[in-house]
Design a protein around this motif. Sequence first.
Motif, PDB file in Angstrom:
ATOM      1  N   GLY A 105       0.828  -1.203   0.000  1.00 16.29           N
ATOM      2  CA  GLY A 105       0.000   0.000   0.000  1.00 16.29           C
ATOM      3  C   GLY A 105       0.856   1.244   0.000  1.00 16.29           C
ATOM      4  O   GLY A 105       2.081   1.170  -0.194  1.00 16.29           O
TER       5      GLY A 105
ATOM      6  N   GLY B 218     -10.934  -3.695  -7.932  1.00  8.99           N
ATOM      7  CA  GLY B 218      -9.805  -4.462  -8.461  1.00  8.99           C
ATOM      8  C   GLY B 218     -10.162  -5.933  -8.456  1.00  8.99           C
ATOM      9  O   GLY B 218     -11.312  -6.279  -8.737  1.00  8.99           O
TER      10      GLY B 218
ATOM     11  N   PHE C  41       9.782  -1.334   6.346  1.00  6.38           N
ATOM     12  CA  PHE C  41      11.133  -1.336   5.764  1.00  6.38           C
ATOM     13  C   PHE C  41      12.136  -2.108   6.645  1.00  6.38           C
ATOM     14  O   PHE C  41      13.202  -2.481   6.195  1.00  6.38           O
ATOM     15  CB  PHE C  41      11.614   0.102   5.513  1.00  6.38           C
ATOM     16  CG  PHE C  41      10.822   0.763   4.422  1.00  6.38           C
ATOM     17  CD1 PHE C  41      11.103   0.495   3.082  1.00  6.38           C
ATOM     18  CD2 PHE C  41       9.754   1.599   4.725  1.00  6.38           C
ATOM     19  CE1 PHE C  41      10.345   1.069   2.072  1.00  6.38           C
ATOM     20  CE2 PHE C  41       8.999   2.177   3.718  1.00  6.38           C
ATOM     21  CZ  PHE C  41       9.293   1.916   2.389  1.00  6.38           C
TER      22      PHE C  41
ATOM     23  N   GLN D 146      -4.244  -4.593  -8.689  1.00 11.47           N
ATOM     24  CA  GLN D 146      -5.089  -4.025  -7.622  1.00 11.47           C
ATOM     25  C   GLN D 146      -6.057  -5.040  -7.013  1.00 11.47           C
ATOM     26  O   GLN D 146      -6.775  -5.741  -7.715  1.00 11.47           O
ATOM     27  CB  GLN D 146      -5.896  -2.841  -8.162  1.00 11.47           C
ATOM     28  CG  GLN D 146      -6.686  -2.133  -7.056  1.00 11.47           C
ATOM     29  CD  GLN D 146      -7.517  -0.980  -7.601  1.00 11.47           C
ATOM     30  OE1 GLN D 146      -7.033  -0.213  -8.435  1.00 11.47           O
ATOM     31  NE2 GLN D 146      -8.751  -0.886  -7.156  1.00 11.47           N
ATOM     32  N   VAL D 147      -6.072  -5.068  -5.697  1.00  9.21           N
ATOM     33  CA  VAL D 147      -6.984  -5.927  -4.948  1.00  9.21           C
ATOM     34  C   VAL D 147      -8.073  -5.043  -4.343  1.00  9.21           C
ATOM     35  O   VAL D 147      -7.771  -3.984  -3.798  1.00  9.21           O
ATOM     36  CB  VAL D 147      -6.218  -6.649  -3.813  1.00  9.21           C
ATOM     37  CG1 VAL D 147      -7.177  -7.406  -2.899  1.00  9.21           C
ATOM     38  CG2 VAL D 147      -5.166  -7.599  -4.393  1.00  9.21           C
TER      39      VAL D 147
ATOM     40  N   ASP E 240       7.668  -0.778  11.318  1.00  8.54           N
ATOM     41  CA  ASP E 240       8.036  -0.205  10.025  1.00  8.54           C
ATOM     42  C   ASP E 240       8.280  -1.340   9.032  1.00  8.54           C
ATOM     43  O   ASP E 240       9.108  -2.218   9.274  1.00  8.54           O
ATOM     44  CB  ASP E 240       9.318   0.631  10.217  1.00  8.54           C
ATOM     45  CG  ASP E 240       9.673   1.433   8.982  1.00  8.54           C
ATOM     46  OD1 ASP E 240       9.267   1.016   7.868  1.00  8.54           O
ATOM     47  OD2 ASP E 240      10.356   2.457   9.124  1.00  8.54           O
TER      48      ASP E 240
ATOM     49  N   GLY F 179       2.030   2.837   2.187  1.00 10.03           N
ATOM     50  CA  GLY F 179       3.128   2.781   3.156  1.00 10.03           C
ATOM     51  C   GLY F 179       4.467   2.396   2.555  1.00 10.03           C
ATOM     52  O   GLY F 179       5.504   2.570   3.197  1.00 10.03           O
TER      53      GLY F 179
HETATM   54  C1  LIG Z   1     -15.566   3.575  -4.939  1.00  6.39           C
HETATM   55  C2  LIG Z   1     -14.223   3.249  -4.364  1.00  6.39           C
HETATM   56  C3  LIG Z   1     -13.621   2.075  -4.737  1.00  6.39           C
HETATM   57  C4  LIG Z   1     -12.379   1.737  -4.190  1.00  6.39           C
HETATM   58  N1  LIG Z   1     -11.780   0.540  -4.561  1.00  6.39           N
HETATM   59  C5  LIG Z   1     -10.623   0.189  -3.958  1.00  6.39           C
HETATM   60  C6  LIG Z   1     -10.008  -1.066  -4.263  1.00  6.39           C
HETATM   61  O1  LIG Z   1     -10.474  -1.822  -5.103  1.00  6.39           O
HETATM   62  N2  LIG Z   1      -8.871  -1.385  -3.614  1.00  6.39           N
HETATM   63  C7  LIG Z   1      -8.284  -0.560  -2.682  1.00  6.39           C
HETATM   64  O2  LIG Z   1      -7.221  -0.917  -2.141  1.00  6.39           O
HETATM   65  N3  LIG Z   1      -8.841   0.635  -2.409  1.00  6.39           N
HETATM   66  C8  LIG Z   1      -9.980   1.023  -3.024  1.00  6.39           C
HETATM   67  N4  LIG Z   1     -10.495   2.256  -2.749  1.00  6.39           N
HETATM   68  C9  LIG Z   1      -9.686   3.218  -1.976  1.00  6.39           C
HETATM   69  C10 LIG Z   1      -9.735   2.990  -0.482  1.00  6.39           C
HETATM   70  O3  LIG Z   1     -10.814   3.691   0.064  1.00  6.39           O
HETATM   71  C11 LIG Z   1      -8.423   3.496   0.178  1.00  6.39           C
HETATM   72  O4  LIG Z   1      -8.226   4.849  -0.165  1.00  6.39           O
HETATM   73  C12 LIG Z   1      -7.181   2.703  -0.233  1.00  6.39           C
HETATM   74  O5  LIG Z   1      -7.402   1.341  -0.082  1.00  6.39           O
HETATM   75  C13 LIG Z   1      -6.011   3.154   0.627  1.00  6.39           C
HETATM   76  O6  LIG Z   1      -4.862   2.535   0.193  1.00  6.39           O
HETATM   77  P1  LIG Z   1      -3.649   2.310   1.192  1.00  6.39           P
HETATM   78  O7  LIG Z   1      -4.085   1.455   2.323  1.00  6.39           O
HETATM   79  O8  LIG Z   1      -2.494   1.854   0.376  1.00  6.39           O
HETATM   80  O9  LIG Z   1      -3.288   3.790   1.660  1.00  6.39           O
HETATM   81  P2  LIG Z   1      -3.505   4.512   3.047  1.00  6.39           P
HETATM   82  O10 LIG Z   1      -4.935   4.448   3.484  1.00  6.39           O
HETATM   83  O11 LIG Z   1      -2.878   5.850   2.902  1.00  6.39           O
HETATM   84  O12 LIG Z   1      -2.672   3.642   4.100  1.00  6.39           O
HETATM   85  C14 LIG Z   1      -1.288   3.560   4.105  1.00  6.39           C
HETATM   86  C15 LIG Z   1      -0.927   2.787   5.370  1.00  6.39           C
HETATM   87  O13 LIG Z   1       0.483   2.590   5.395  1.00  6.39           O
HETATM   88  C16 LIG Z   1       0.912   2.695   6.736  1.00  6.39           C
HETATM   89  N5  LIG Z   1       2.341   3.002   6.712  1.00  6.39           N
HETATM   90  C17 LIG Z   1       2.941   4.143   6.297  1.00  6.39           C
HETATM   91  N6  LIG Z   1       4.282   4.025   6.358  1.00  6.39           N
HETATM   92  C18 LIG Z   1       4.531   2.775   6.805  1.00  6.39           C
HETATM   93  C19 LIG Z   1       5.719   2.055   7.090  1.00  6.39           C
HETATM   94  N7  LIG Z   1       6.929   2.581   6.863  1.00  6.39           N
HETATM   95  N8  LIG Z   1       5.610   0.793   7.587  1.00  6.39           N
HETATM   96  C20 LIG Z   1       4.397   0.235   7.806  1.00  6.39           C
HETATM   97  N9  LIG Z   1       3.233   0.872   7.554  1.00  6.39           N
HETATM   98  C21 LIG Z   1       3.307   2.124   7.052  1.00  6.39           C
HETATM   99  C22 LIG Z   1       0.050   3.777   7.333  1.00  6.39           C
HETATM  100  O14 LIG Z   1      -0.002   3.661   8.759  1.00  6.39           O
HETATM  101  C23 LIG Z   1      -1.295   3.530   6.666  1.00  6.39           C
HETATM  102  O15 LIG Z   1      -2.125   2.699   7.466  1.00  6.39           O
HETATM  103  C24 LIG Z   1     -11.741   2.606  -3.279  1.00  6.39           C
HETATM  104  C25 LIG Z   1     -12.379   3.792  -2.903  1.00  6.39           C
HETATM  105  C26 LIG Z   1     -13.600   4.110  -3.441  1.00  6.39           C
HETATM  106  C27 LIG Z   1     -14.280   5.369  -3.019  1.00  6.39           C
END
Ligand SMILES: Cc1cc2nc3c(=O)[nH]c(=O)nc-3n(C[C@H](O)[C@H](O)[C@H](O)COP(=O)(O)OP(=O)(O)OC[C@H]3O[C@@H](n4cnc5c(N)ncnc54)[C@H](O)[C@@H]3O)c2cc1C
Length: 319
Positions: free
Chosen positions: A206, A251, A304, A246-247, A302, A208
């Motif tokens: 993600g 996705g 990393f 994408q999951v 972390d 992160g």
């Molecule tokens: C209609 C609609 C459909 C969607 N469909 C999908 C879909 O199919 N799939 C999907 O994934 N999302 C989907 N989304 C988006 C979803 O709502 C989120 O925005 C998305 O999943 C967030 O992605 P993320 O977890 O990578 O990012 P973020 O929410 O920004 O999370 C990043 C995470 O990384 C952590 N992190 C940061 N640095 C580090 C580190 N060094 N070590 C460990 N952890 C760390 C943070 O604490 C945080 O929890 C959709 C949204 C909408 C509105």
Amino acid sequence: MSNVLIVGEVKNGELKKISKELTSAARKIADSLGGKVIALVIDDKAEAVSAELKAEGADVIVNAKASEFNPEGFANIVHSVVQDKGAKVVLMPHTPQGKDYSPRVAIKSNAGIIADVVGLSVDGGKVVAKKPIYSGKAYGNFKVSTDVQMFTIRPNSQELAGKAGEGAVEASSAGFGDVKVKVASVDASGGSKVQLAEASIIVSGGRGIKGPENWPLLQDLADTLGAALGASRATVDAGWIPHSHQVGQTGKTVSPNCYIACGISGAIQHLAGMGSSKYIVAINKDGDAPIFKVATYGVVADLFEVVPALTAEFKKVLG
Ligand SMILES: Cc1cc2nc3c(=O)[nH]c(=O)nc-3n(C[C@H](O)[C@H](O)[C@H](O)COP(=O)(O)OP(=O)(O)OC[C@H]3O[C@@H](n4cnc5c(N)ncnc54)[C@H](O)[C@@H]3O)c2cc1C
């Protein structure tokens, strides 16, 4: 007596695991309802996979010849075998191919169909299908009320029981018939080295991970485990990785034995695509991240530091 028909899938002469899962599930249903398990394989090299289907419970293996996929043609063949064998229950794979032909089969056979099933049981002579509802927030149990009951089954959702069937092999004369659909080309590019939707282990990244330059960190862990590489939508939207990885809700839906989420917060739309994974491992430095609500094992740290340490340890153990 209710014969149970499964439709297998073959790629490059090899039987896909979902075919064995369907056969194993069909065996349990047929034993409960008192019928035969019939496995249909539509491929030029269908004969080569008969022994594997027998080993998972097929009493009859029906081979139909086809050199390419055609949704309408496949639907015609499946429908013809449903009628020929008097099948009352039909299990089809919830794969891109299965999703394409299965509704056509249901219409032709005048049967009700339940898609994306993750659990099967029998109650009062009818199959009970468990499937995720409300984007994976809950599960519902459903029965089909028509005489012939059809289902598509999510890959990796069924255990293999290894209970052999009689294994008689038959050639079918069923063909595509008069089809109006023509497959002009197949674009199989993109995706990870291991197919995401059928992988038994997925390492997923993600936001992160901070940037696309860090995918090799996750790819190294994935390669060590023979896993596929998944991604959250945030990373896809940022242009860090193609959409084929994408999951989630918009996705791919996956159901691996183990899903390792690295730096993924666990938004509901992401959980919709991976919530039925058997074991979920979450690595996130925020202990309050929603992913920990569904995780079997959680590491608040972390990524990393944790991911390279995990990879090194797995390399030692797995050689
Ligand atoms: C209609 C609609 C459909 C969607 N469909 C999908 C879909 O199919 N799939 C999907 O994934 N999302 C989907 N989304 C988006 C979803 O709502 C989120 O925005 C998305 O999943 C967030 O992605 P993320 O977890 O990578 O990012 P973020 O929410 O920004 O999370 C990043 C995470 O990384 C952590 N992190 C940061 N640095 C580090 C580190 N060094 N070590 C460990 N952890 C760390 C943070 O604490 C945080 O929890 C959709 C949204 C909408 C509105």
